[in-house]
Design an enzyme around this catalytic site. Structure first.
Site, PDB file in Angstrom:
ATOM      1  N   HIS A 923       0.838  -1.207   0.000  1.00 22.32           N
ATOM      2  CA  HIS A 923       0.000   0.000   0.000  1.00 22.32           C
ATOM      3  C   HIS A 923       0.868   1.250   0.000  1.00 22.32           C
ATOM      4  CE1 HIS A 923      -4.173  -1.422   1.062  1.00 22.32           C
ATOM      5  NE2 HIS A 923      -3.473  -2.544   1.174  1.00 22.32           N
ATOM      6  N   GLU A1008       3.254  -0.400   3.984  1.00 24.01           N
ATOM      7  CA  GLU A1008       2.885   0.965   3.607  1.00 24.01           C
ATOM      8  C   GLU A1008       4.131   1.732   3.196  1.00 24.01           C
ATOM      9  OE1 GLU A1008      -0.168   2.297   3.749  1.00 24.01           O
ATOM     10  OE2 GLU A1008      -1.338   1.004   5.096  1.00 24.01           O
TER      11      GLU A1008
HETATM   12 ZN   LIG Z   1      -4.024   1.556   0.865  1.00 25.31          ZN
END
Ligand SMILES: [Zn+2]
Length: 1120
Positions: A923, A1008
């Site tokens: 992400h 992330e």
């Molecule tokens: Zn995301």
């Protein structure tokens, strides 16, 4: 000297003597004693007034002085005695700070004073000296006794003080302490309402007035009292009705004009404080606008700007102006997406049904209830230097506390017969490698999911047959030269010329028809970008299906992006940028005639011809991943831009990608994206937007470059209704503003939120990657399923071919653990695709480490979980109008096919005893720096909720920590301290949590990557670029290689000696000094119980070994 000392001791003892005398008199009160008490208190007063030491003596606990004095005050009926005692108390409490006042309050002094005040007011006129003493004391008490206001109201004392103020307006000596007490009273909201009803507002307005050098203290107290009173909506309405708002503005202007030496900034600030509270109500804001408040505060602020010490005035003015700036709806017919994608099946309770069942006109702005806005505005304040707002409180509320929801669940709800269909995607496990040599990997070029699959086709290297619904002709490069009537742009590519100037031509004008001779110079990037090929890209675009049926191609995607070989530092924020921008916005209201308001691009009204007088920029985003909806020229060099909502929704936009042309070089253009939704952004902390210049590309610099100055992100005056916002109240939008100076005339430039990465680009990369296959590499591409938009979702299988076809290597092959990776479920997080590209490139590389990695695992990779979202320029959702990363608990095969089938693959793996060793979903994070991971741990979740750990006898393998730990040692962008292993309620339907709980993958992560940059490690202070992101993806692979040692039982035998170090290593992990968030790492005191249960089979030591060093260096080289 001795004499002096003796004298002071003598006097000290004298005061104690007097006190005990007073105590005796208190005990047996007789009328005849009045004189005695009066004399005694008089003597004490005298001593106290003359000698500090006696004050200490009286106030000290051992002497009991305070009790004795208060007791006398309570008992006496004699005025002079009372005055004496009050004078003593005033002397005592003046010095010695809050400590003595604290003692006074704790001994019940407050109530005594209030009773005395109310009692003596019963037979007026009240004794002035008495009143003066009482109020002076109350002022001091007010600093210490937070309940003074409430006590005063309950004792009926509010009006006594108010009346004193009322009848002593000229008697400043008494007026001041009374006003000060009133100020304390009015800070309590109930008191404020009560005082308002009794006419306090009117009295304050008799005191405050135009500029005067006299009695400024008094004025300040009156203004502060007024400001407190106006916090009550009822009082504010009363004040507006009385016409006080224009009065305050006039007074403010008067002080502004006359206080030329800025001696009375506090008074000016207090006047603004009153206006600020008055404008918390709708009526107040209207009165402010009617009284020309905008212009007044704008003009005064502009005059204050050059003097830094006047900043508080400018900031408060700015706050008031922003609040009063009339809320407006966005200049759009509706905030629903321009494009609609019809769904075959629309669940009645789903977001799409809700959206399209909304009453018409629901987007309209509603000036929501006063109370809500008041609190909102007050907490907002000036966000200039606010910290990133991830409130720890809300995070804690979100932590899962239900142990049962934290325990893995063994759900076998799906019959295996149903899952058997997915066997097709795991052909490697049943393949008989002996049968065909040289090996040809079966590959399905198109798709269809397990239900309607085709027989495997034999070779991927030949291009797929063209199944595109689009004709070759209809593809065009996004910027067509004006006057080119030939729509056959693929054919015209070879002769498309962007700009005469580039090719040494002398023709002026936006773009000219180059004719047959002109040549579009495609930058030669083949050497730098082995996975990029412009022609192949166009091929790929043809089979990509977008909802708007795009026929154009963005130049950057066509030419390719070569990572910039330059450091791009995180910008330092320039002081006052936000203020300046807000003032420019306010000028729109003040000088409306300066505003052009010319629509220059409008998806809602595409037929509307845009007149081109050469004075406006030209915008376009009708290409893959583009999402500009409207552009309005506000001033000559300023544009408001509106982004399109995610398809089948009315919001979620944040991602942007659009093209700009017809610019003048050397001019500062201001761009404002006015419908951003998040409440804060890394754009406030040094992140820049990305720009790609086509001229630069043609001239040999095909780069996305961080660009823009005067960048900031703030709440604006556009709003949507509560119904449209789907919540309790309407929501304001935010503006991202940035200023750009273009270098070239007649350039075409592109702007993006982050480095674009389209679906067509993925297809191109995959085709190029498949060509990297060698005899050692097993690479297979399947189509997992078809998306709602009719695109296929690629699924890759990468591993090493078995060493030979004899039994042992085949069984080694089949026993390799599975690593399951995915990315880009959120289309706006393009960084995740760049990380994925790094992973894929590494997995296909020919280094010994890569080969060793392939021999260790079977990789199952879904590089783009949301192709439709990516293609159509969505930020968050798929075509179902939903966030696909909230559908993992119960994915619907029709609405969320990619998630449904991805989960099925995992369920199949579990059902066949091949539960993946690692699951990781890539992400991007918009509000944090660095790269980090979220994992799942019952223990760490339970600790966060402060539940006594002994009550839940949990055994947990620590293996989930190994991979992040390795990454933090190997990947420079990775930050261990930003990782979290807490399971939040709001995340229970995400891939990470569902794969952990339902599939039983212990190492289930979300990785992330920042959109901004790093604040630690090698890249500290730099914005992140594609090479850092790709490097991250490669480092992830290397970390998996290292992880093998910790997870393979065979290896453990050989590394037993290292295991002893693991405990120390873990302790070190846990005591990271900079704990950045409460959900990050647990504190050390939580540790001991935990360590006892460490499962040593899961981990080993983490010291850097020479092999690894070598790997790392190798890898750095390949990225530099
Ligand atoms: Zn995301």
């Amino acid at each position: 000297m001795n004499k002096l000392k003796m004298a002071s001791e003598k006097s000290a003892s004298r005061v104690l003597m007097l006190l005990s005398q007073l105590e005796r008199l208190n005990e047996e009160p007789k009328v005849s004693d009045n004189d005695a008490i009066r004399q005694t208190t008089g003597k004490i007063l005298h001593l106290i007034q003359t000698q500090e030491k006696t004050r200490k003596e009286v106030a000290s606990k051992s002497s009991g002085g305070m009790e004795i004095i208060l007791s006398s005050l309570e008992n006496t009926q004699d005025l002079q005695t009372t005055l004496n005692i009050l004078a003593i108390l005033n002397e005592l409490l003046t010095v010695g700070g809050g400590c003595r006042t604290g003692v006074f309050v704790s001994k019940g002094g407050t109530a005594l004073l209030l009773q005395l005040l109310v009692g003596s007011s019963k037979d007026p006129p009240a004794n002035e000296e008495l009143m003066l003493h009482i109020h002076s004391l109350l002022v001091k008490v007010g600093l210490k006794d937070r309940k003074l206001g409430v006590k005063a109201r309950l004792n009926g004392a509010l009006n006594v003080t108010l009346n004193l103020v009322k009848y002593n307006l000229q008697n400043h000596k008494l007026l001041l302490p009374c006003l000060q007490v009133l100020r304390v009273y009015s800070s309590n909201l109930v008191n404020a309402v009560s005082l308002g009803k009794s006419g306090t507002l009117e009295i304050m307005f008799e005191i405050i007035g135009p500029f005067s050098k006299k009695s400024t203290t008094l004025l300040k107290v009156a203004l502060d009292t007024l400001a407190s009173l106006l916090k009550s909506g009822m009082n504010a309405r009363r004040a507006v009705d009385r016409g006080y708002l224009p009065t305050l503005l006039t007074i403010y202007q008067d002080w502004h004009r006359n206080d030329t030496r800025h001696r009375h900034v506090v008074i000016r600030k207090s006047i603004l404080g009153c206006i600020k509270n008055l404008t918390n109500i709708k009526l107040g804001r209207k009165a402010f606008i009617d009284a020309n408040g905008m212009r007044i505060l704008y003009n005064t602020s502009t005059e204050c700007l050059p003097v830094r010490t006047l900043d508080p005035l400018v900031n408060t003015s700015s706050l008031i102006m922003r609040k009063c700036f009339p809320k407006n709806r966005l200049p759009l017919p509706t905030i629903k997406s321009v494009f609609h994608h019809p769904l075959l099946h629309i669940p009645a309770s789903g977001p799409v049904a809700k959206l399209y069942n909304q009453p018409p006109g629901v987007d309209d702005v509603v000036d929501e209830s006063d109370e809500n806005e008041a609190t909102e505005v007050d907490t907002e304040n000036d966000t200039e230097y606010d910290e990133d707002e991830t409130g720890p409180k809300t995070q804690n509320d979100d932590i899962e506390t239900d142990i049962n929801k934290l325990r893995p669940i063994q759900m076998n709800t799906r019959p295996f017969d149903e899952l058997r269909a997915y066997e097709y995607f795991f052909r490697e496990f049943s393949e008989n490698f002996e049968l065909h040599r040289p090996i040809i990997i079966p590959t399905t070029p198109s798709s269809l999911g397990p239900q309607n699959r085709r027989p495997p086709q034999e070779d991927l290297l030949t291009p797929k047959p063209d199944e595109s619904p689009l004709e070759l002709d209809s593809i065009s490069i996004s910027k067509r030269p004006e006057g080119t009537s030939d729509p056959d742009l693929v054919c015209s590519l070879g002769r498309l010329v962007l700009d005469a100037g580039v090719n040494g031509g002398s023709v002026d004008g936006p773009q000219d028809e180059g004719g047959e001779q002109a040549v579009l110079e495609v930058p030669d990037t083949a050497a730098l970008l082995p996975l990029h090929d412009p022609d192949l890209y166009l091929e790929m675009v043809k089979s990509t299906r977008s909802v708007p049926a795009y026929t154009e191609v963005g130049y950057p995607d066509y030419f390719g992006h070569v990572a910039l070989n330059l450091r791009e530092p995180i910008l330092e924020r320039v002081y006052g940028v936000q203020r300046t921008k807000i003032f420019q916005d306010i000028e729109r209201l003040i000088h409306p005639s300066d505003i052009l308001d010319k629509v220059v691009y409008d998806l809602d009204n595409q037929s509307c011809p845009v007149t081109d007088n050469g004075e406006s920029l030209k915008f376009n985003s009708k290409f893959e991943s583009g999402n500009l909806r409207k552009a309005i020229q506000v001033r000559k060099f300023e544009y408001d831009l509106i982004l399109n909502s995610d398809i089948n929704s009315n919001h979620y936009h944040q991602w942007f990608y659009f093209e700009v042309g017809n610019m003048r070089p050397g001019v500062r253009y201001r761009f404002n994206i006015i419908n951003c939704e998040k409440s804060n952004s890394q754009f406030n902390y040094g992140m820049q937007v990305l720009m790609y210049s086509v001229q630069d590309a043609i001239n040999g610099s095909p780069h996305w470059v961080r660009t823009g100055s005067d960048i900031c992100y703030y709440k604006n005056h556009f709003s949507r209704s509560s119904i449209a916002a789907g919540g309790q109240k309407g929501k304001s939008y935010f503006t991202l503003t940035f200023t750009v100076t273009f270098q070239h005339k007649d350039d075409v430039c592109y702007f993006a939120y982050h480095y674009p990465y389209t679906y067509s680009m993925l297809k191109m990369h995959l085709q190029k990657l498949s060509a990297l296959r060698t005899a050692q590499i097993y690479y297979r591409q399947d189509d997992l399923c078809e998306t709602l938009g009719g695109n296929s979702c690629p699924l890759l299988t990468i591993t090493a071919m078995p060493g030979s076809s004899s039994n042992d290597p085949i069984s080694q092959f089949r026993s390799r653990p599975v690593v399951f990776l995915s990315a880009r479920v959120h289309p706006g997080e393009t960084n995740s695709s760049w990380v994925m590209k790094g992973t894929l490139e590494y997995l296909m590389s020919c280094s010994p480490q890569a080969q060793s990695l392939r021999e260790s695992y079977i990789f199952k990779i879904i590089p783009m979980l949301n192709p439709d979202g990516v293609i159509n320029g969505n930020h968050r959702c798929s075509l179902s109008g939903e966030d696909l990363n909230r559908q993992w608990q119960n994915p619907n095969a029709e609405l969320h096919p990619t998630i449904y089938h991805a989960k099925s693959l995992l369920q199949y793996l579990r059902a066949t005893g091949r539960t993946p060793l690692v699951f990781c979903d890539y992400h991007g994070h918009s509000r944090k720096k660095n790269v980090f991971m979220y994992g799942c741990s019952i223990k760490e979740t339970v600790w966060q909720t402060n539940v006594n750990t002994s009550t839940c006898d949990l055994h947990e393998d620590l293996g989930y920590r190994t991979l992040p730990k390795l990454l933090s040692q190997m990947a420079p962008a990775f930050s261990l301290s930003s990782c979290s292993f807490v399971v939040e309620r709001s995340k229970e339907a995400t891939a990470r949590v569902v794969v952990w709980r339902e599939i039983g993958v212990q190492r289930s992560y979300t990785m992330e990557s920042t959109l901004c940059g790093c604040d630690q490690g090698k890249y500290k202070g730099l914005q992140i670029g594609t090479s850092e992101l790709e490097e991250m993806g490669a480092q992830f692979c290397l970390a998996l290689l290292r992880l093998k040692r910790f997870t393979s039982p065979l290896e453990l035998h050989n590394h037993n000696s290292h295991l002893l170090d693991m405990e120390t290593d873990l302790i070190e992990t846990r005591s990271i000094p900079n704990i950045t968030s409460p959900t990050t790492y647990v504190l050390e005191e939580d540790e001991p119980a935990f360590l006892e249960e460490v499962d040593y089979s899961a981990e080993s030591n983490d010291e850097i070994d020479p092999d690894l060093e070598h790997d790392l260096q190798d890898n750095h080289k390949s990225f530099s």
